[in-house]
Design an enzyme around this catalytic site. Structure first.
Site, mmCIF file in Angstrom:
data_model
loop_
_atom_site.group_PDB
_atom_site.id
_atom_site.type_symbol
_atom_site.label_atom_id
_atom_site.label_comp_id
_atom_site.label_asym_id
_atom_site.label_seq_id
_atom_site.Cartn_x
_atom_site.Cartn_y
_atom_site.Cartn_z
ATOM 1 C CB CYS A 58 -0.800 -0.036 1.330
ATOM 2 S SG CYS A 58 -1.994 1.472 1.229
ATOM 3 C CB CYS A 62 -1.368 3.636 8.165
ATOM 4 S SG CYS A 62 -2.406 4.354 7.023
ATOM 5 C CB CYS A 65 -1.030 -0.230 8.233
ATOM 6 S SG CYS A 65 -1.576 -1.668 7.127
ATOM 7 C CB CYS A 102 -15.986 -6.721 6.284
ATOM 8 S SG CYS A 102 -16.922 -6.630 7.543
ATOM 9 C CB CYS A 133 -18.869 -4.333 5.092
ATOM 10 S SG CYS A 133 -17.727 -3.141 5.676
ATOM 11 C CB CYS A 193 -18.475 0.456 9.059
ATOM 12 S SG CYS A 193 -17.173 -0.352 10.194
ATOM 13 N NE ARG A 265 -17.693 -5.279 13.352
ATOM 14 C CZ ARG A 265 -17.684 -4.460 12.294
ATOM 15 N NH1 ARG A 265 -16.961 -3.604 11.860
ATOM 16 N NH2 ARG A 265 -18.982 -4.484 11.769
#
Ligand code: SAM
Ligand code: DTB
Ligand code: SF4
Length: 352
Positions: A58, A62, A65, A102, A133, A193, A265
């Site tokens: 990616c 972040c 991550c 998801c 999702c 979400c 969640r």
């Protein structure tokens, strides 16, 4: 007892939220339970399963991550998964008892060449009878509308932390980029979400302010994932100090009080929690989990263990559409969209 409407607020301020965080553990849990029981059956927990449909490499940075291309985490990067394979995984998740599927992709935003396949995935998973999702990074308006038309129920896009701490965690996209994507999603009528991560070295002020950003949106996100940081080797947050378990549970309780109608969640990090700690998060108002042995790239508790935990705690998985707060939320949402259309109409008329 309060009128339930008066508990739905979008005007939280930092002092009162910090005060909630400073309550004694018992007082906070009691308040959270009272709110929880006014809006939900306390013995039902919604069950979602995650699948990484495009893994690793990616371009975003972040710091938490494992999928960021900026760090060496030893993850094998993979291209977008075949539609057929995604549908097979969705069927397995459904057979195992999940009601929502998801799909997550390690993208800054979905590339045009892959987008038609994404839409096919949504249509196919929806046809199985699962809630759908996706979490694909930032969206533009056109993409959001196409996803909604294909039948996407939820879009996951987290704010992750407070606006103040955000710059220490991510530099490749801004907080307002994230808010923009959320507003596109809201405008199409899809459910939101959105939540964050706790345990990245943030302060209580940061946790309070993250929850304020979520709860002071015009309509609360229907689903609020609270992730406990999974410390992955090779990421810059690998050696951050451990979070006190009670501080994590406090965060769930405050989210429950601030967003009474939302599913909160208990998300990443369950693999590192005792069953007693998970039970306390349910008591604090968590009423959704990720179910299945893998999150996106990191492990999650075995399904069998989760089934046993539910049984021991007297918890039943929530069936689709049984949740009474959804109806209220839908009405509130329609009201908000109508109000926005009215004000846009008014504004355009004034401009003309
Ligand atoms: N790439 C998309 C994006 O970031 O918008 C979607 C996938 S991303 C993995 C979804 C969310 O997973 C992140 O926003 C973050 O909250 C959570 N997450 C990622 N790595 C995590 C970790 N190591 N521990 C806890 N949560 C994590
Ligand atoms: C969310 O808030 N947590 C999920 C989901 N939304 C996409 C992802 C957790 C990822 C944990 C790290 C991993 O497995 O790669
Ligand atoms: Fe990419 Fe999402 Fe991971 Fe950030 S959280 S590096 S955007 S996959």
């Amino acid at each position: 007892m309060h009128n339930t409407k008066s508990l739905i607020r979008n005007d939280w301020n930092i002092d009162e939220v910090e005060q909630l965080f400073s309550l004694s553990f018992s007082d906070l849990m009691f308040q959270a339970q009272q709110v929880h029981r006014q809006f939900f059956d306390p013995n039902r927990v919604q069950v979602s399963t995650l699948l990484s449909i495009k893994t690793g490499a990616c371009p975003e940075d972040c710091k938490y991550c494992p999928q960021s291309g900026h760090y060496h985490t030893g993850l094998d990067k993979e291209k977008l998964m075949q539609v057929q394979k995604v549908l097979e995984e969705a069927e397995l998740a459904q057979k195992a008892g999940a009601t929502r599927f998801c799909m997550g992709a390690a993208w800054k935003n979905p590339p045009a060449k892959d987008f038609p396949y994404i839409l096919k995935m949504v249509e196919g998973v929806k046809q199985l009878g699962l809630e759908t999702c996706m979490t694909l990074g930032m969206l533009n308006q056109e993409q959001t509308e196409a996803l909604s038309k294909a039948g996407l129920d939820y879009y996951n896009h987290n704010l992750d932390t407070s606006p103040e701490f955000y710059g220490s965690i991510i530099t490749t996209r801004t907080y307002s980029d994230r808010l923009k994507t959320l507003s596109y999603v809201r405008d199409t009528g899809m459910k939101i979400c959105s939540g964050g991560i706790v345990g990245m070295g943030e302060t209580i002020h940061d946790r309070a302010n993250l929850l304020i950003q979520l709860a002071n949106l015009p309509v609360h996100p229907e689903s609020v994932p609270i992730n406990m940081l999974v410390k992955v080797e090779g990421t810059p947050l690998e050696h951050v100090d451990d979070l006190d378990s009670f501080d994590f549970i406090r965060c769930i309780a405050v989210a429950r009080i601030m967003m009474p109608r939302s599913h909160v969640r208990l998300s990443a990090g369950r693999e590192n929690m005792s069953e007693e700690m998970q039970a306390l998060t349910f008591l604090a108002g968590a009423n959704s989990i990720f179910y299945g042995e893998k999150l996106l790239t990191t492990p999650n508790p075995e399904s069998q263990k989760d089934k046993q935990l539910f049984k021991r705690l007297g918890i039943k998985p929530e069936e689709r559409d049984e949740c009474h707060s959804d109806v209220e939320q839908k009405t509130a949402l329609q009201g908000q969209i109508q109000a926005k259309q009215d004000s846009d109409f008014f504004y355009n008329a004034v401009q003309a």
